[in-house]
Design a protein around this motif. Structure first.
Motif, PDB file in Angstrom:
ATOM      1  N   LYS A   8       1.169  -2.505  13.273  1.00 40.43           N
ATOM      2  CA  LYS A   8       0.477  -1.288  12.811  1.00 40.43           C
ATOM      3  C   LYS A   8      -0.090  -0.458  13.955  1.00 40.43           C
ATOM      4  O   LYS A   8      -0.167   0.760  13.858  1.00 40.43           O
ATOM      5  CB  LYS A   8      -0.643  -1.646  11.832  1.00 40.43           C
ATOM      6  CG  LYS A   8      -0.185  -2.378  10.598  1.00 40.43           C
ATOM      7  CD  LYS A   8       0.704  -1.532   9.728  1.00 40.43           C
ATOM      8  CE  LYS A   8       1.057  -2.303   8.463  1.00 40.43           C
ATOM      9  NZ  LYS A   8       2.020  -1.651   7.637  1.00 40.43           N
ATOM     10  N   TYR A  60      -9.246  -1.211  12.587  1.00 43.55           N
ATOM     11  CA  TYR A  60      -8.237  -1.687  11.634  1.00 43.55           C
ATOM     12  C   TYR A  60      -8.774  -2.892  10.862  1.00 43.55           C
ATOM     13  O   TYR A  60      -8.606  -2.975   9.640  1.00 43.55           O
ATOM     14  CB  TYR A  60      -6.937  -2.045  12.365  1.00 43.55           C
ATOM     15  CG  TYR A  60      -5.796  -2.300  11.409  1.00 43.55           C
ATOM     16  CD1 TYR A  60      -5.014  -1.246  10.946  1.00 43.55           C
ATOM     17  CD2 TYR A  60      -5.514  -3.583  10.956  1.00 43.55           C
ATOM     18  CE1 TYR A  60      -3.980  -1.475  10.044  1.00 43.55           C
ATOM     19  CE2 TYR A  60      -4.494  -3.818  10.065  1.00 43.55           C
ATOM     20  CZ  TYR A  60      -3.723  -2.761   9.611  1.00 43.55           C
ATOM     21  OH  TYR A  60      -2.705  -2.982   8.712  1.00 43.55           O
ATOM     22  N   ILE A  61      -9.444  -3.799  11.549  1.00 43.98           N
ATOM     23  CA  ILE A  61     -10.009  -4.981  10.895  1.00 43.98           C
ATOM     24  C   ILE A  61     -11.090  -4.575   9.892  1.00 43.98           C
ATOM     25  O   ILE A  61     -11.134  -5.087   8.770  1.00 43.98           O
ATOM     26  CB  ILE A  61     -10.543  -5.976  11.948  1.00 43.98           C
ATOM     27  CG1 ILE A  61      -9.362  -6.589  12.722  1.00 43.98           C
ATOM     28  CG2 ILE A  61     -11.393  -7.061  11.302  1.00 43.98           C
ATOM     29  CD1 ILE A  61      -9.751  -7.402  13.951  1.00 43.98           C
ATOM     30  N   THR A  67      -9.456  -3.139   6.841  1.00 44.09           N
ATOM     31  CA  THR A  67      -8.661  -4.091   6.070  1.00 44.09           C
ATOM     32  C   THR A  67      -9.564  -4.916   5.151  1.00 44.09           C
ATOM     33  O   THR A  67      -9.150  -5.325   4.079  1.00 44.09           O
ATOM     34  CB  THR A  67      -7.856  -5.009   7.022  1.00 44.09           C
ATOM     35  OG1 THR A  67      -7.010  -4.180   7.816  1.00 44.09           O
ATOM     36  CG2 THR A  67      -7.004  -5.985   6.249  1.00 44.09           C
ATOM     37  N   CYS A  92      -1.635   4.563   3.338  1.00 45.01           N
ATOM     38  CA  CYS A  92      -1.300   4.155   4.714  1.00 45.01           C
ATOM     39  C   CYS A  92      -1.654   5.257   5.704  1.00 45.01           C
ATOM     40  O   CYS A  92      -2.238   4.988   6.761  1.00 45.01           O
ATOM     41  CB  CYS A  92       0.185   3.806   4.826  1.00 45.01           C
ATOM     42  SG  CYS A  92       0.593   2.203   4.152  1.00 45.01           S
ATOM     43  N   THR A 110      -6.775  -9.482   8.604  1.00 44.33           N
ATOM     44  CA  THR A 110      -5.494  -9.004   9.126  1.00 44.33           C
ATOM     45  C   THR A 110      -4.995 -10.006  10.159  1.00 44.33           C
ATOM     46  O   THR A 110      -5.784 -10.651  10.838  1.00 44.33           O
ATOM     47  CB  THR A 110      -5.626  -7.591   9.734  1.00 44.33           C
ATOM     48  OG1 THR A 110      -4.333  -7.086  10.009  1.00 44.33           O
ATOM     49  CG2 THR A 110      -6.463  -7.580  10.983  1.00 44.33           C
ATOM     50  N   ASP A 113       0.282  -8.240  12.109  1.00 41.21           N
ATOM     51  CA  ASP A 113      -0.033  -6.935  11.500  1.00 41.21           C
ATOM     52  C   ASP A 113      -0.571  -5.966  12.546  1.00 41.21           C
ATOM     53  O   ASP A 113      -0.194  -4.789  12.570  1.00 41.21           O
ATOM     54  CB  ASP A 113      -1.082  -7.078  10.394  1.00 41.21           C
ATOM     55  CG  ASP A 113      -0.544  -7.717   9.134  1.00 41.21           C
ATOM     56  OD1 ASP A 113       0.685  -7.727   8.941  1.00 41.21           O
ATOM     57  OD2 ASP A 113      -1.373  -8.208   8.338  1.00 41.21           O
ATOM     58  N   TYR A 156      -6.466 -15.055  10.181  1.00 42.78           N
ATOM     59  CA  TYR A 156      -6.802 -13.791   9.527  1.00 42.78           C
ATOM     60  C   TYR A 156      -8.135 -13.321  10.098  1.00 42.78           C
ATOM     61  O   TYR A 156      -9.161 -13.977   9.921  1.00 42.78           O
ATOM     62  CB  TYR A 156      -6.883 -13.971   8.006  1.00 42.78           C
ATOM     63  CG  TYR A 156      -5.533 -14.268   7.399  1.00 42.78           C
ATOM     64  CD1 TYR A 156      -4.754 -13.242   6.882  1.00 42.78           C
ATOM     65  CD2 TYR A 156      -5.021 -15.553   7.377  1.00 42.78           C
ATOM     66  CE1 TYR A 156      -3.502 -13.498   6.348  1.00 42.78           C
ATOM     67  CE2 TYR A 156      -3.774 -15.832   6.838  1.00 42.78           C
ATOM     68  CZ  TYR A 156      -3.023 -14.801   6.327  1.00 42.78           C
ATOM     69  OH  TYR A 156      -1.776 -15.058   5.800  1.00 42.78           O
ATOM     70  N   MET A 181       0.865  -1.174   0.000  1.00 42.49           N
ATOM     71  CA  MET A 181       0.000   0.000   0.000  1.00 42.49           C
ATOM     72  C   MET A 181       0.910   1.235   0.000  1.00 42.49           C
ATOM     73  O   MET A 181       1.884   1.300   0.731  1.00 42.49           O
ATOM     74  CB  MET A 181      -0.898  -0.033   1.246  1.00 42.49           C
ATOM     75  CG  MET A 181      -1.973   0.993   1.218  1.00 42.49           C
ATOM     76  SD  MET A 181      -3.174   1.064   2.591  1.00 42.49           S
ATOM     77  CE  MET A 181      -3.100  -0.458   3.433  1.00 42.49           C
ATOM     78  N   LYS A 191      -5.436   5.452   5.973  1.00 44.91           N
ATOM     79  CA  LYS A 191      -5.969   4.346   6.767  1.00 44.91           C
ATOM     80  C   LYS A 191      -5.702   4.572   8.248  1.00 44.91           C
ATOM     81  O   LYS A 191      -6.585   4.376   9.080  1.00 44.91           O
ATOM     82  CB  LYS A 191      -5.351   3.020   6.317  1.00 44.91           C
ATOM     83  CG  LYS A 191      -5.922   1.816   7.044  1.00 44.91           C
ATOM     84  CD  LYS A 191      -5.344   0.514   6.486  1.00 44.91           C
ATOM     85  CE  LYS A 191      -5.956  -0.686   7.166  1.00 44.91           C
ATOM     86  NZ  LYS A 191      -5.458  -1.954   6.591  1.00 44.91           N
ATOM     87  N   HIS A 192      -4.488   5.021   8.589  1.00 45.18           N
ATOM     88  CA  HIS A 192      -4.141   5.271   9.982  1.00 45.18           C
ATOM     89  C   HIS A 192      -5.064   6.333  10.589  1.00 45.18           C
ATOM     90  O   HIS A 192      -5.553   6.176  11.715  1.00 45.18           O
ATOM     91  CB  HIS A 192      -2.669   5.704  10.099  1.00 45.18           C
ATOM     92  CG  HIS A 192      -2.234   5.971  11.495  1.00 45.18           C
ATOM     93  ND1 HIS A 192      -2.033   4.975  12.420  1.00 45.18           N
ATOM     94  CD2 HIS A 192      -1.995   7.140  12.149  1.00 45.18           C
ATOM     95  CE1 HIS A 192      -1.671   5.507  13.578  1.00 45.18           C
ATOM     96  NE2 HIS A 192      -1.654   6.825  13.433  1.00 45.18           N
TER      97      HIS A 192
END
Length: 165
Positions: A53, A36-37, A40, A6, A45, A49, A86, A1, A9-10
């Protein structure tokens, strides 16, 4: 990515995390894990990760992943030949949340209908027009609840049809 995605997303993990934290009364890092999940998607994820992250310890991530699984907010799958888990959003959890909304809105509607009926009956006994209850709020709120319920029912149908395909 790429770097820009990134960063985006953060930032979204933080914003969505704050919302989920207050809405679902989750711990801050737990809400960030769920965010985050969510962001993703269905690729899922991994535990590693999340540790990397979210800059959290393994024990913290592990504890909150277990709690989110206990709450049925997330689930995991494995890939053939890969021992990693995952993590993805549990779609039945979304449907359960929608069902809870519908139940709450139905209860509110029934209460407003009772209150409105009481006020209508009371208005019959009140001679001074200026002292009568204004029923506009109840009419508008009942209409809102009907429309919101209809809309969320459509969403639930789309989600359940999509999951079952």
């Amino acid at each position: 990515m790429n770097d820009e995605l990134c960063k985006q997303k953060h930032a979204l993990v933080e914003k969505l995390g704050v919302l989920i934290e207050s809405k679902d009364q989750l711990a801050p890092i737990e809400a960030r894990i769920l965010s985050y999940i969510i962001l993703t998607g269905k690729a899922g994820t991994t535990f590693e990760d999340l540790v990397t992250k979210l800059c959290a310890s393994k024990s913290t991530i592990s504890t909150h992943l277990n709690h989110l699984q206990d709450l049925k907010k997330i689930e995991y799958f494995t890939k053939l030949g890969d021992r990693k888990k995952y993590f993805v959003v549990n779609h039945s959890s979304i449907v359960q949340g929608i069902n809870a909304m519908i139940e709450s809105w139905t209860t509110q509607k029934e209460l407003h209908l009772e209150i409105k009926e009481y006020k209508e009956n009371k208005n019959v006994t009140i001679l001074d027009v200026d002292s009568k209850f204004d029923l506009t709020f109840h009419d508008n709120y009942i209409k809102f609840l009907d429309e919101a319920t209809k809309s969320i029912l459509e969403l639930r149908t789309k989600i359940t049809n999509n999951v079952n395909q």
